[in-house]
Write a protein that holds these residues in place. Structure first.
Motif, PDB file in Angstrom:
ATOM      1  N   THR A 169      51.923  50.872  42.133  1.00  0.00           N
ATOM      2  CA  THR A 169      52.145  50.183  40.959  1.00  0.00           C
ATOM      3  C   THR A 169      51.193  50.230  40.123  1.00  0.00           C
ATOM      4  O   THR A 169      49.712  50.156  40.517  1.00  0.00           O
ATOM      5  N   ALA A 170      51.756  50.470  38.289  1.00  0.00           N
ATOM      6  CA  ALA A 170      50.133  49.888  37.704  1.00  0.00           C
ATOM      7  C   ALA A 170      49.065  48.339  37.724  1.00  0.00           C
ATOM      8  O   ALA A 170      48.279  48.583  37.808  1.00  0.00           O
ATOM      9  N   GLU A 171      49.893  47.750  38.520  1.00  0.00           N
ATOM     10  CA  GLU A 171      49.456  46.431  38.538  1.00  0.00           C
ATOM     11  C   GLU A 171      48.578  46.474  40.136  1.00  0.00           C
ATOM     12  O   GLU A 171      47.609  45.595  39.956  1.00  0.00           O
ATOM     13  N   ASP A 172      49.154  47.428  40.689  1.00  0.00           N
ATOM     14  CA  ASP A 172      48.267  48.212  42.062  1.00  0.00           C
ATOM     15  C   ASP A 172      46.870  48.767  41.673  1.00  0.00           C
ATOM     16  O   ASP A 172      45.586  48.073  42.013  1.00  0.00           O
ATOM     17  N   TYR A 173      47.009  49.279  40.631  1.00  0.00           N
ATOM     18  CA  TYR A 173      46.136  50.052  39.972  1.00  0.00           C
ATOM     19  C   TYR A 173      44.612  48.972  38.955  1.00  0.00           C
ATOM     20  O   TYR A 173      43.500  48.736  39.165  1.00  0.00           O
ATOM     21  N   LYS A 174      45.747  48.062  38.415  1.00  0.00           N
ATOM     22  CA  LYS A 174      44.814  46.959  38.358  1.00  0.00           C
ATOM     23  C   LYS A 174      43.881  46.275  38.923  1.00  0.00           C
ATOM     24  O   LYS A 174      42.956  45.814  39.234  1.00  0.00           O
ATOM     25  N   ALA A 175      45.232  45.536  39.895  1.00  0.00           N
ATOM     26  CA  ALA A 175      44.051  44.583  40.966  1.00  0.00           C
ATOM     27  C   ALA A 175      42.864  44.653  41.326  1.00  0.00           C
ATOM     28  O   ALA A 175      42.444  44.626  42.210  1.00  0.00           O
ATOM     29  N   LEU A 176      43.120  46.807  42.275  1.00  0.00           N
ATOM     30  CA  LEU A 176      42.012  46.477  43.548  1.00  0.00           C
ATOM     31  C   LEU A 176      41.180  47.537  42.594  1.00  0.00           C
ATOM     32  O   LEU A 176      39.897  47.267  42.613  1.00  0.00           O
ATOM     33  N   ALA A 177      41.257  47.849  41.174  1.00  0.00           N
ATOM     34  CA  ALA A 177      40.352  48.290  39.977  1.00  0.00           C
ATOM     35  C   ALA A 177      39.430  46.719  39.679  1.00  0.00           C
ATOM     36  O   ALA A 177      37.631  46.935  39.612  1.00  0.00           O
ATOM     37  N   LEU A 178      40.031  46.121  39.742  1.00  0.00           N
ATOM     38  CA  LEU A 178      39.312  44.402  39.642  1.00  0.00           C
ATOM     39  C   LEU A 178      38.147  44.027  40.834  1.00  0.00           C
ATOM     40  O   LEU A 178      37.166  43.422  40.333  1.00  0.00           O
ATOM     41  N   ASP A 179      39.249  44.828  41.829  1.00  0.00           N
ATOM     42  CA  ASP A 179      38.185  44.271  42.754  1.00  0.00           C
ATOM     43  C   ASP A 179      36.927  44.768  43.163  1.00  0.00           C
ATOM     44  O   ASP A 179      36.096  44.649  43.934  1.00  0.00           O
ATOM     45  N   PHE A 180      36.939  46.118  42.526  1.00  0.00           N
ATOM     46  CA  PHE A 180      35.593  46.873  41.878  1.00  0.00           C
ATOM     47  C   PHE A 180      34.497  46.119  41.441  1.00  0.00           C
ATOM     48  O   PHE A 180      34.913  45.682  40.177  1.00  0.00           O
ATOM     49  N   LYS A 181      32.977  45.792  41.834  1.00  0.00           N
ATOM     50  CA  LYS A 181      32.548  44.747  41.383  1.00  0.00           C
ATOM     51  C   LYS A 181      31.557  46.048  40.245  1.00  0.00           C
ATOM     52  O   LYS A 181      31.300  46.866  40.668  1.00  0.00           O
ATOM     53  N   GLY A 182      31.896  45.506  39.145  1.00  0.00           N
ATOM     54  CA  GLY A 182      31.116  46.303  38.136  1.00  0.00           C
ATOM     55  C   GLY A 182      32.091  46.696  37.062  1.00  0.00           C
ATOM     56  O   GLY A 182      31.914  46.208  36.232  1.00  0.00           O
ATOM     57  N   VAL A 183      33.457  46.484  37.624  1.00  0.00           N
ATOM     58  CA  VAL A 183      34.361  46.879  36.327  1.00  0.00           C
ATOM     59  C   VAL A 183      34.702  44.850  35.944  1.00  0.00           C
ATOM     60  O   VAL A 183      35.129  44.106  36.435  1.00  0.00           O
ATOM     61  N   LYS A 220      37.012  44.491  32.688  1.00  0.00           N
ATOM     62  CA  LYS A 220      38.841  44.263  32.048  1.00  0.00           C
ATOM     63  C   LYS A 220      38.976  46.052  32.534  1.00  0.00           C
ATOM     64  O   LYS A 220      38.537  47.232  32.255  1.00  0.00           O
ATOM     65  N   VAL A 221      40.071  45.638  33.336  1.00  0.00           N
ATOM     66  CA  VAL A 221      41.070  46.709  33.414  1.00  0.00           C
ATOM     67  C   VAL A 221      42.731  46.632  32.382  1.00  0.00           C
ATOM     68  O   VAL A 221      42.945  45.835  32.592  1.00  0.00           O
ATOM     69  N   ARG A 222      43.206  47.695  32.197  1.00  0.00           N
ATOM     70  CA  ARG A 222      44.045  48.366  31.188  1.00  0.00           C
ATOM     71  C   ARG A 222      44.380  49.629  32.503  1.00  0.00           C
ATOM     72  O   ARG A 222      44.119  50.899  31.767  1.00  0.00           O
ATOM     73  N   ALA A 223      45.703  49.635  32.784  1.00  0.00           N
ATOM     74  CA  ALA A 223      46.026  50.930  33.690  1.00  0.00           C
ATOM     75  C   ALA A 223      47.469  51.290  33.485  1.00  0.00           C
ATOM     76  O   ALA A 223      48.277  50.733  32.812  1.00  0.00           O
ATOM     77  N   GLU A 224      47.537  52.292  33.053  1.00  0.00           N
ATOM     78  CA  GLU A 224      49.032  53.080  32.359  1.00  0.00           C
ATOM     79  C   GLU A 224      49.457  54.388  33.195  1.00  0.00           C
ATOM     80  O   GLU A 224      48.395  55.263  33.076  1.00  0.00           O
ATOM     81  N   PRO A 225      50.445  54.507  33.618  1.00  0.00           N
ATOM     82  CA  PRO A 225      50.987  55.699  34.163  1.00  0.00           C
ATOM     83  C   PRO A 225      51.156  56.932  32.551  1.00  0.00           C
ATOM     84  O   PRO A 225      51.838  56.247  31.867  1.00  0.00           O
TER      85      PRO A 225
END
Length: 523
Positions: A341-355, A357-362
C-alpha cells in the motif's frame, strides 16, 4: 508514603511508596511492637537510629533500580538507547546510524597550458569547507567505486579559465581503509570492534549490501577472501562467508561472524581487514559555495585548480532518535518490510535515513511515485535517489515501478508591523519575533498539503515579551496559487511544503523568518 496497614489482623506494609522518608517512618512505626524496650530511637545520637537511616537509604536506592528495571523492560516506557535497541531487535528493526550529506563539485582550472592533462580522482579523495573559529571544517569525499578521469584537453578555455561542467559527486565523511581488526582464533561467533565510531551504515536489501563502503577481507597464507555484509545470519548457510554489524548505544560498531552453522567461521590465523566510511550528521548540510578546499587530491592541487559546490549539500541526518524509533518501528513491522500500500511505501521510505518527509502516491496501476524531501530540506541528490531505489529493490512487487521526484517548496512571506514597549530592546524583540515565526515554518514542523493560518503568526508574536501591538500587513506565498487564497490562510497543494525565504534576492529582510517593521510611538 509507605504505611503499615492491618489486613487479617496482620501488619501489611504498603510497598508502593519506597522513598527514604516513607521507609524510615515505616521502620520506626514497627519499633513499639517489635522492640518496646527501645525508646530512644528518635534521638540523632542513638546508634540504632543511624542504622535505620542507612537501611532507609539503601532501600531508596534499591527501589530506584527496581523501578528502572521495570521501566526498561517495556518499549513504551524505556528511556535508554541500549534498551530500545534490544527491544526493537526482537522485531528486526535496527536504529539508523547517521547519514552523510551529498552534493556535487565544480572544478575551475586557471592554468591555460594543461591541454593534455588527464586528472584522475580516486575513491577517498577529499575536499572540505573552510574551518572557522567556532565551526570546524566538514570533510567530503569522492565515493565512486570507479576512478573518475577528467580530460582537460577537451575542456574549452573561457576567459583564461577551464570550467569542468561535469560535476563530481561527493559525500560527507571519512574513508577508513584496510583497518586491521585482529586475527581469527577459529572460535564461533567472533566479535571485533571497529576503531572509529560513527560507521556509515545504510539499510540493506535482501542478500545484498547497498552500502558498498564496507569491505571486509580475510588474509591467510597469501589467499584473500571477501565476506558479505548481511542484515542477519539467520539465513546464512554453513560455510557461507557472511558477517553482520551491530551498533551500540554509543555508535560503536562491532563485526560479528557466524558459528559454522549459520555463517562461516574465519579460519584460525586469518588476518581480518575492513574498509569503511565514518561520519554523517546534520552538520554536513552545508550551504552552497562553501566547499572550497582541496584536501588530498594531489593532481588538482598541483594544477592550482579551484573547487566549489554550486548547490548546497543535502540529505545529512543525525542518528535515529529513540523517540522516532518507538513511534516509527511499529508501522515498519506491520508492513513486514514489504511495500504494497501507499502507507507501506511511506513507512519504509521514512525508515531510510536521510529522508525527511515522504508522500507516496500510486500514479498508475504499476507505478508508485515517491515525493522525497531530504533531511533538513532541499532537493534529492543522485546518491540518495540511487540508494533509495536499491533499498526498495527487494521490498516492492516485481512489476511495480518506483519513481522518485522532488517536492515543491513554497516560500511564505510575512510582514509584521509591531510596537515595542519602551523598556525593551527593539533589536532583541525583533530577533525573537523572527525566531518565533521561523519555527512555525521550520522543516521539522511542516508537512505536505499544510494549511498556514495567519492567526498562528499573531499568536506567536503576541506571546513575546515587549510586544505592545502587532499588525500583519503581508501574508502571501510564492509562487502564487492558481486560485486566490483565503486572506486568513494559505492552502498548500498535495506536493507542496512551506519554507522560510532564504534567497537574498527576494529581500534580505525576509531571511530567517519574517519581515519585521518596528513602528514608532510605542509606550
Amino acid at each position: 508514603m509507605a504505611e503499615i496497614k492491618q489486613a487479617n489482623r496482620q501488619a501489611i506494609i504498603d510497598y508502593m511508596a519506597r522513598d527514604y522518608d516513607s521507609l524510615l517512618r515505616s521502620m520506626r512505626a514497627l519499633i513499639p511492637d517489635k522492640l518496646p524496650e527501645w525508646t530512644e530511637y528518635e534521638s540523632e545520637a542513638d546508634f540504632g537510629n543511624v542504622l535505620l537511616q542507612l537501611f532507609a537509604h539503601m532501600g531508596d536506592i534499591l527501589s530506584y533500580y527496581q523501578d528502572r528495571v521495570a521501566n526498561e523492560s517495556f518499549l513504551g516506557t524505556a528511556q535508554t538507547r541500549r534498551s530500545i535497541i534490544h527491544h526493537l531487535r526482537l522485531i528486526g528493526y535496527k536504529l539508523s546510524t547517521a547519514v552523510p550529506a551529498s552534493t556535487k563539485l565544480k572544478i575551475t582550472l586557471t592554468v591555460p597550458d594543461t591541454n593534455n592533462d588527464i586528472i584522475t580522482i580516486n575513491k577517498g579523495n577529499a575536499f572540505a569547507t573552510k574551518s572557522q573559529k567556532d565551526k570546524p571544517s566538514v570533510r567530503f569525499e569522492y565515493t565512486g567505486d570507479q576512478p573518475l578521469s577528467i580530460d582537460f584537453s577537451a575542456v574549452p578555455i573561457v576567459a583564461n579559465k577551464k570550467h569542468f561542467e561535469g560535476m563530481i559527486p561527493v559525500e560527507e565523511g571519512r574513508l577508513v581503509k584496510d583497518e586491521i581488526l585482529g586475527t581469527s582464533d577459529g572460535a564461533k561467533n567472533q566479535k571485533f570492534l571497529l576503531a572509529h565510531p560513527g560507521l556509515i551504515l545504510r539499510s540493506l536489501g535482501l542478500g545484498q549490501a547497498v552500502n558498498k563502503d564496507i569491505i571486509l577481507l580475510t588474509e591467510l597464507g597469501g589467499t584473500t577472501e571477501e565476506w558479505t555484509l548481511q542484515e542477519s545470519l539467520a539465513f546464512s548457510r554453513e560455510g557461507q562467508k557472511d558477517f553482520i554489524i551491530e551498533i551500540d548505544e554509543e555508535d560503536r560498531a562491532t563485526v560479528i561472524f557466524g558459528d559454522g552453522v549459520f555463517g562461516a567461521i574465519p579460519p584460525g590465523g586469518a588476518v581480518i581487514k575492513v574498509t569503511y566510511r565514518a561520519g554523517g550528521g546534520l552538520h554536513g548540510n552545508v550551504a552552497a559555495n562553501t566547499i572550497q578546499t582541496i584536501v588530498n587530491t594531489p593532481q588538482l592541487a598541483l594544477l592550482g585548480a579551484k573547487v566549489t559546490n554550486p548547490e548546497p549539500a543535502t540529505g545529512g541526518a543525525d542518528r535515529e532518535t529513540i523517540e522516532h524509533a518507538v513511534m516509527h518501528a511499529p508501522s515498519v513491522f506491520r508492513s513486514l518490510r514489504r511495500a504494497v500500500t501507499a502507507e507501506d511505501y511511506k513507512a519504509l521510505a521514512l525508515d531510510f535515513k536521510g529522508v525527511g518527509k515522504v508522500r507516496a502516491e500510486p500514479t498508475n496501476w504499476n507505478t508508485v511515485t515517491l515525493s522525497i524531501a531530504p533531511e533538513g530540506g532541499g532537493q534529492v541528490s543522485d546518491v540518495l535517489k540511487a540508494n533509495l531505489l536499491a533499498y526498495f529493490e527487494d521490498k516492492r512487487p516485481l512489476s511495480t515501478i518506483i519513481e522518485i521526484e522532488d517536492v515543491d517548496y513554497v516560500k511564505i512571506y510575512v510582514t509584521a508591523e509591531i510596537g515595542v514597549q519602551s523598556y525593551y530592546s527593539r533589536e532583541d524583540v525583533k530577533e525573537k519575533i523572527k525566531g518565533a515565526a521561523g519555527r512555525l515554518l521550520a522543516f521539522d514542523n511542516v508537512d505536505f498539503a499544510q494549511i498556514i493560518y495567519l492567526s498562528k503568526f499573531y499568536e506567536a508574536i503576541e506571546a513575546i515579551d515587549g510586544v505592545e501591538y502587532v499588525t500583519i500587513t503581508e501574508f502571501r506565498r510564492k509562487p502564487p496559487p492558481i486560485r486566490p487564497d483565503d486572506p486568513g490562510k494559505i492552502q498548500l497543494g498535495s506536493n507542496e511544503i512551506p519554507r522560510i525565504p532564504d534567497d537574498p534576492e527576494d529581500g534580505p529582510e525576509y531571511v530567517g523568518g519574517i519581515k519585521v517593521m518596528i513602528k514608532e510611538g510605542g509606550s
